[in-house]
Motif scaffolding. Structure first.
Motif, short mmCIF file in Angstrom:
data_model
loop_
_atom_site.label_atom_id
_atom_site.label_comp_id
_atom_site.label_asym_id
_atom_site.label_seq_id
_atom_site.Cartn_x
_atom_site.Cartn_y
_atom_site.Cartn_z
N ILE A 190 5.95 -4.91 -0.81
CA ILE A 190 4.58 -5.46 -0.30
C ILE A 190 3.45 -4.46 -1.05
O ILE A 190 3.77 -3.21 -0.97
N PHE A 191 2.43 -4.89 -1.44
CA PHE A 191 1.16 -4.16 -1.77
C PHE A 191 0.13 -4.38 -0.86
O PHE A 191 -0.20 -5.31 -0.33
N ALA A 192 -0.41 -3.10 -0.55
CA ALA A 192 -1.57 -3.09 0.49
C ALA A 192 -2.66 -2.73 -0.53
O ALA A 192 -2.56 -1.47 -0.81
N ILE A 193 -3.74 -3.09 -0.36
CA ILE A 193 -5.09 -2.68 -1.21
C ILE A 193 -5.87 -2.31 -0.18
O ILE A 193 -6.62 -3.12 0.71
N ASN A 194 -5.79 -1.01 0.42
CA ASN A 194 -6.72 -0.46 1.34
C ASN A 194 -7.89 0.10 1.05
O ASN A 194 -8.30 -0.13 -0.21
N LYS A 195 -8.89 0.11 1.92
CA LYS A 195 -10.14 0.58 1.60
C LYS A 195 -10.98 -0.60 0.89
O LYS A 195 -11.59 -0.46 0.00
N ALA A 196 -10.51 -1.79 1.46
CA ALA A 196 -11.01 -2.98 0.57
C ALA A 196 -12.61 -3.28 0.76
O ALA A 196 -12.97 -4.43 0.15
#
Length: 323
Positions: A190-196
């Motif tokens: 799973i990929f999470a792009i944080n501070k989107a």
């Protein structure tokens, strides 16, 4: 094993947090004790699901993990957290930054948080991480998060520890493509792009999406294409979709038989690591002996090459191993 350690195990297995903390300290600091502890508790392990959280420094892994723990607790999970911190150059201990960020969970009887120092371990994981997971597993924690140290490179060793791997990145790091080339696609589920809410999130998303397209045949064969979830951990945006993605991946792993395959891979890698560690210790003992010292002198004086010297040490080592 001493009576004291046996008693400590019995109390820890009943869920006593102080006993669990002391037991993890023992397996972290004493290899022989760790072996005995693991032998005793191993039949009670295998029930916990392990989620790895990895990614570069500054990606907000700890804040995101803090929110995931909250959601997991709302669903009744008993949660263990192992935060692998950089080793302090002064004390040799963990810097404890992650524990401070998750301080609000410290009074929750259903959450156990432990910071561990890397102590020079490669791959961003402490050597004792697997043993600490076993202690928490045997003590009744059914969901365990492992957050890696985040050293600015892809920490592929997390796949040897976790059932589900979440890679957290943020816009603006400038290393997204480099990270992908370094083998990220081999380990991330799973990929999470944080501070989107930052500028550049669209570019990161497109880069990840394009790379997934290149590997489409592989994901089709596995029956799972890693989702890309945009999050803002501070405001909780996207955190629940990320939690749902973790649960969907777990369901996929269990229903497809992939979970058993991954755990078989991990067991094989763990056995290899233990064997390598044991051999390395024996080699160190040999090199510290007077006999090996003479060999080293011969290498220094040019009368023997390093390969021949290592072969002689290995032959002696084989004699020790098979006695």
């Amino acid at each position: 094993m001493s009576d004291e350690v046996k008693g400590l195990i019995d109390v820890a297995l009943k869920g006593d947090k102080k006993a669990i903390a002391r037991l993890i300290t023992l397996v972290e600091n004493d290899e022989e004790t760790a072996r005995e502890v693991v032998r005793r508790i191993y039949p009670l392990t295998g029930k916990a699901y392990v989620v790895g959280i990895t990614g570069p420094p500054g990606s907000g892994k700890s804040t995101l993990l803090d929110k995931l723990v909250k959601l997991a607790r709302e669903e009744g999970h008993k949660v263990g957290v192992i935060a692998v911190d950089p080793t302090s150059p002064f004390t040799g201990g963990a810097l404890l930054g992650d524990r401070l960020r998750m301080q609000r969970h410290s009074t929750d009887p259903g959450v156990f948080i432990r910071s561990m120092a890397t102590r020079g371990s490669l791959g961003g994981l402490a050597k004792a991480t697997n043993d600490a997971i076993k202690v928490l597993d045997a003590s009744g924690y059914d969901l365990i998060f492992v957050e890696t140290v985040g050293v600015g490179q892809i920490e592929v060793d997390i796949v040897k520890t976790a059932d589900t791997v979440v890679f957290v990145t943020v816009p603006g790091l400038g290393d997204e493509v480099q990270a992908i080339k370094a083998g990220l696609m081999e380990v991330a589920d799973i990929f999470a792009i944080n501070k989107a809410d930052r500028e550049g999130v669209e570019m990161v998303y497109l880069e990840l999406k394009m790379t997934l397209e290149f590997e489409r045949d592989k994901w089709k064969e596995l029956g799972w294409e890693p989702p890309i979830v945009e999050t803002i951990a501070f405001t909780l945006r996207g955190v629940r979709p990320l939690w749902e993605a973790i649960k969907r991946h777990r369901e996929h792993m269990e229903s497809s038989g992939r979970l058993r395959e991954r755990r078989a891979f991990r067991a094989r890698e763990e056995v290899k690591t233990i064997i390598a560690s044991s051999i390395a210790r024996k080699v160190e003992e040999r090199l510290a002996s007077g006999e090996a010292g003479e060999l080293i002198d011969e290498v220094v004086e040019g009368r023997l090459d390093p390969y021949s010297a290592s072969q002689i040490v290995m032959e002696k080592l084989k004699e020790d191993l098979w006695r």
